[in-house]
Design an enzyme around this catalytic site. Sequence first.
Site, PDB file in Angstrom:
ATOM      1  N   SER A   1      -0.047  -2.226  16.986  1.00  0.00           N
ATOM      2  CA  SER A   1      -0.944  -2.363  18.138  1.00  0.00           C
ATOM      3  C   SER A   1      -2.271  -1.649  17.880  1.00  0.00           C
ATOM      4  O   SER A   1      -2.301  -0.614  17.204  1.00  0.00           O
ATOM      5  CB  SER A   1      -0.273  -1.749  19.368  1.00  0.00           C
TER       6      SER A   1
ATOM      7  N   TYR B   1      -7.076  -5.798  20.394  1.00  0.00           N
ATOM      8  CA  TYR B   1      -7.626  -5.938  21.733  1.00  0.00           C
ATOM      9  C   TYR B   1      -9.128  -6.013  21.562  1.00  0.00           C
ATOM     10  O   TYR B   1      -9.720  -5.155  20.876  1.00  0.00           O
ATOM     11  CB  TYR B   1      -7.283  -4.721  22.600  1.00  0.00           C
TER      12      TYR B   1
ATOM     13  N   THR C   1      -4.709 -10.471  21.132  1.00  0.00           N
ATOM     14  CA  THR C   1      -4.061 -10.507  22.451  1.00  0.00           C
ATOM     15  C   THR C   1      -5.087 -10.877  23.513  1.00  0.00           C
ATOM     16  O   THR C   1      -6.140 -10.234  23.617  1.00  0.00           O
ATOM     17  CB  THR C   1      -3.406  -9.154  22.763  1.00  0.00           C
TER      18      THR C   1
ATOM     19  N   LYS D   1      -2.144 -14.386  21.063  1.00  0.00           N
ATOM     20  CA  LYS D   1      -0.955 -13.918  21.803  1.00  0.00           C
ATOM     21  C   LYS D   1      -1.270 -13.796  23.299  1.00  0.00           C
ATOM     22  O   LYS D   1      -2.261 -13.164  23.666  1.00  0.00           O
ATOM     23  CB  LYS D   1      -0.518 -12.555  21.259  1.00  0.00           C
TER      24      LYS D   1
ATOM     25  N   HIS E   1       3.288 -10.899  28.189  1.00  0.00           N
ATOM     26  CA  HIS E   1       3.131  -9.473  27.883  1.00  0.00           C
ATOM     27  C   HIS E   1       4.366  -8.682  28.355  1.00  0.00           C
ATOM     28  O   HIS E   1       4.260  -7.562  28.852  1.00  0.00           O
ATOM     29  CB  HIS E   1       1.859  -8.928  28.558  1.00  0.00           C
TER      30      HIS E   1
HETATM   31  C1  LIG Z   1       5.637  -0.354  25.931  1.00  0.00           C
HETATM   32  C2  LIG Z   1       4.947  -1.641  25.609  1.00  0.00           C
HETATM   33  C3  LIG Z   1       3.659  -1.609  25.091  1.00  0.00           C
HETATM   34  C4  LIG Z   1       3.017  -2.791  24.732  1.00  0.00           C
HETATM   35  N1  LIG Z   1       1.792  -2.740  24.135  1.00  0.00           N
HETATM   36  C5  LIG Z   1       1.220  -3.878  23.701  1.00  0.00           C
HETATM   37  C6  LIG Z   1       0.005  -3.835  22.963  1.00  0.00           C
HETATM   38  O1  LIG Z   1      -0.533  -2.775  22.683  1.00  0.00           O
HETATM   39  N2  LIG Z   1      -0.532  -5.014  22.576  1.00  0.00           N
HETATM   40  C7  LIG Z   1       0.055  -6.230  22.857  1.00  0.00           C
HETATM   41  O2  LIG Z   1      -0.469  -7.271  22.480  1.00  0.00           O
HETATM   42  N3  LIG Z   1       1.215  -6.286  23.522  1.00  0.00           N
HETATM   43  C8  LIG Z   1       1.821  -5.153  23.939  1.00  0.00           C
HETATM   44  N4  LIG Z   1       3.020  -5.209  24.591  1.00  0.00           N
HETATM   45  C9  LIG Z   1       3.667  -6.513  24.802  1.00  0.00           C
HETATM   46  C10 LIG Z   1       4.598  -6.853  23.622  1.00  0.00           C
HETATM   47  O3  LIG Z   1       3.875  -7.122  22.456  1.00  0.00           O
HETATM   48  C11 LIG Z   1       5.457  -8.077  23.936  1.00  0.00           C
HETATM   49  O4  LIG Z   1       4.627  -9.119  24.384  1.00  0.00           O
HETATM   50  C12 LIG Z   1       6.541  -7.788  24.961  1.00  0.00           C
HETATM   51  O5  LIG Z   1       7.071  -6.504  24.786  1.00  0.00           O
HETATM   52  C13 LIG Z   1       7.663  -8.807  24.835  1.00  0.00           C
HETATM   53  O6  LIG Z   1       8.648  -8.589  25.799  1.00  0.00           O
HETATM   54  P1  LIG Z   1       9.999  -7.763  25.504  1.00  0.00           P
HETATM   55  O7  LIG Z   1       9.627  -6.324  25.514  1.00  0.00           O
HETATM   56  O8  LIG Z   1      10.867  -8.145  26.653  1.00  0.00           O
HETATM   57  O9  LIG Z   1      10.539  -8.195  24.159  1.00  0.00           O
HETATM   58  C14 LIG Z   1       3.671  -4.034  24.951  1.00  0.00           C
HETATM   59  C15 LIG Z   1       4.970  -4.050  25.479  1.00  0.00           C
HETATM   60  C16 LIG Z   1       5.609  -2.878  25.798  1.00  0.00           C
HETATM   61  C17 LIG Z   1       7.010  -2.938  26.332  1.00  0.00           C
END
Ligand SMILES: Cc1cc2nc3c(=O)[nH]c(=O)nc-3n(C[C@H](O)[C@H](O)[C@H](O)COP(=O)(O)O)c2cc1C
Length: 381
Positions: free
Chosen positions: A110, A133, A159, A255, A279
Site C-alpha cells: 500500500s 493513491y 486505487t 482497483k 474496498h
Molecule cells: C485494514 C485495511 C486497510 C486497507 N488499506 C488499503 C490501502 O491502503 N489501499 C487499497 O487500495 N486498499 C486498501 N484496503 C482494501 C483492500 O485492499 C481490499 O480491497 C479489501 O481488504 C478486500 O476485502 P477483504 O478484507 O474482505 O478481503 C484496506 C483494507 C483493510 C482491511
Amino acid sequence: MRELKNVTCIEDLRKLARRKVPRAFFDYAEAGSYSEETLRANRRDFEAIKLRQRVLVDVSARDTATTILGGKVSLPIALGPVAMTGLEYGDGEILACRAAHSAGVPFTMSTLSICSIEDVAAAVKKPFWFQLYVMKDRGFVRSLVERAIAAKCSALVLTVDLQVLGQRHIDIKNGLSVPPSLKIKNLINMASKPRWVASVLLGKRWTFGNLHGYVKGMEDVRSLAQWVGSQFDPTLNWKDVEWIKSIWPGKLVIKGILDLEDAKLAAKTGADALVVSNHGGRQLDGAPSSISALAKIADVVGSEIEVMFDGGVRSGQDVLRALALGARGCLIGRAYIFGLGAAGEAGVKKAIEIIRKELDVSMALTGLKSVQEIGRHTLAQ
Ligand SMILES: Cc1cc2nc3c(=O)[nH]c(=O)nc-3n(C[C@H](O)[C@H](O)[C@H](O)COP(=O)(O)O)c2cc1C
C-alpha cells in the site's frame, strides 16, 4: 509455531489476532464504514452462492496454478494492499511479502505502508506490486511512481474508490483518527500485548514509510497523518488514469470498480486489469457486495481486460466461487492481515496454505482438476 498448531481456518487466525494485536489496530483492520452493511453483504452474498458437488470424476492429479497479469502463480490469489500493515505486526509489509513470495503468489504494498518501498525491495528477492493513491500533490505521486519503477515493482495497482474517506466509527472512538489521538485506555491495552510491542519496537519504522522524509516539514506520525487526510483528491477522474499510464511503463491494475459502466470505461483505458472491489466494505456503505457485482462485469468486459476480485474472501471455497463467476484471481485483505497479527510471517503463510488446501479439496469435490476448468458450471443452480 506452537500457537498455530490448532489453527484450521481463517476464523481461528482472526481470533488469535484479536488476542495478540492492540485493540485499536485490530479494530482498524476488521471494521467497515458506517453501519457496515456492505461489509456484512460481502460475506452474506458469498455464503448464498452454492457449489455444485460432482462425483466419480478422476481428480487424482490436481493443480491450483494459473497466471495473473501474465505471471505464474501457485494459486489464484494475491495479497491485496493494506495500509499500516506494519502496525499489525512489526515490519509487517516485509513479512507478508516474504510469505507471499515463498507461497508463489504476488504481494501488493500500500501507498500507506509503514515500511517504505525501498525497505521492502531491499528485504525480498522478487518484485512486488505497488498500490498507488493519487494524492492532491501530483509531484509526490510522480515521485512515488518513480520510486516504484526504481524498486522494479512488477505492477501498479491504482486505487480509484477512495477520492474521499469513508468513516469507520470505531476508529474515531479508538482515537485512530486524523490526526491520531490514542486514548490512555488504548495505550494501556498496547502495553498488554508484549509480543506486538517487541515486534513493533524492533521494526524499521513506526510511521508512513513512503511519506516520511519525502513530505517537507512533516516528520512525526501526527502531522503526516494529517497531511494524508488532507491529500485524498476529490477531483480524481479518468484523465488522471491516462496521466498515470503515461508515467508508468509496466502492468497497470485499476482497483475499486463496482459498476458496469465504470468497468467499461476502465477497459477502454488500456489498463491490464481491473479489480471488482468495494474496498472491503470500508468506503460506500450501502453499496452492493463485490461478489454480487462480479459476474456482470466479467461477462461484459472480461474479454478486453483481466478481471480480478476482492471483498470478503475468507476461504478457498470463496476463491472457487469468485473464479466460477469470472474472476481471474482474488486479492485477499483481512484474511492475511489476521494471519499476520496472529503470528507474523508464519501466520501469513498459514493463511495462504489454509486457502490453498480449501481450494484444492473444493476443486476435487466439484470434479475439477485445474483452475482453467472452473466456470459457471461449477455453481449449483
Ligand atoms: C485494514 C485495511 C486497510 C486497507 N488499506 C488499503 C490501502 O491502503 N489501499 C487499497 O487500495 N486498499 C486498501 N484496503 C482494501 C483492500 O485492499 C481490499 O480491497 C479489501 O481488504 C478486500 O476485502 P477483504 O478484507 O474482505 O478481503 C484496506 C483494507 C483493510 C482491511
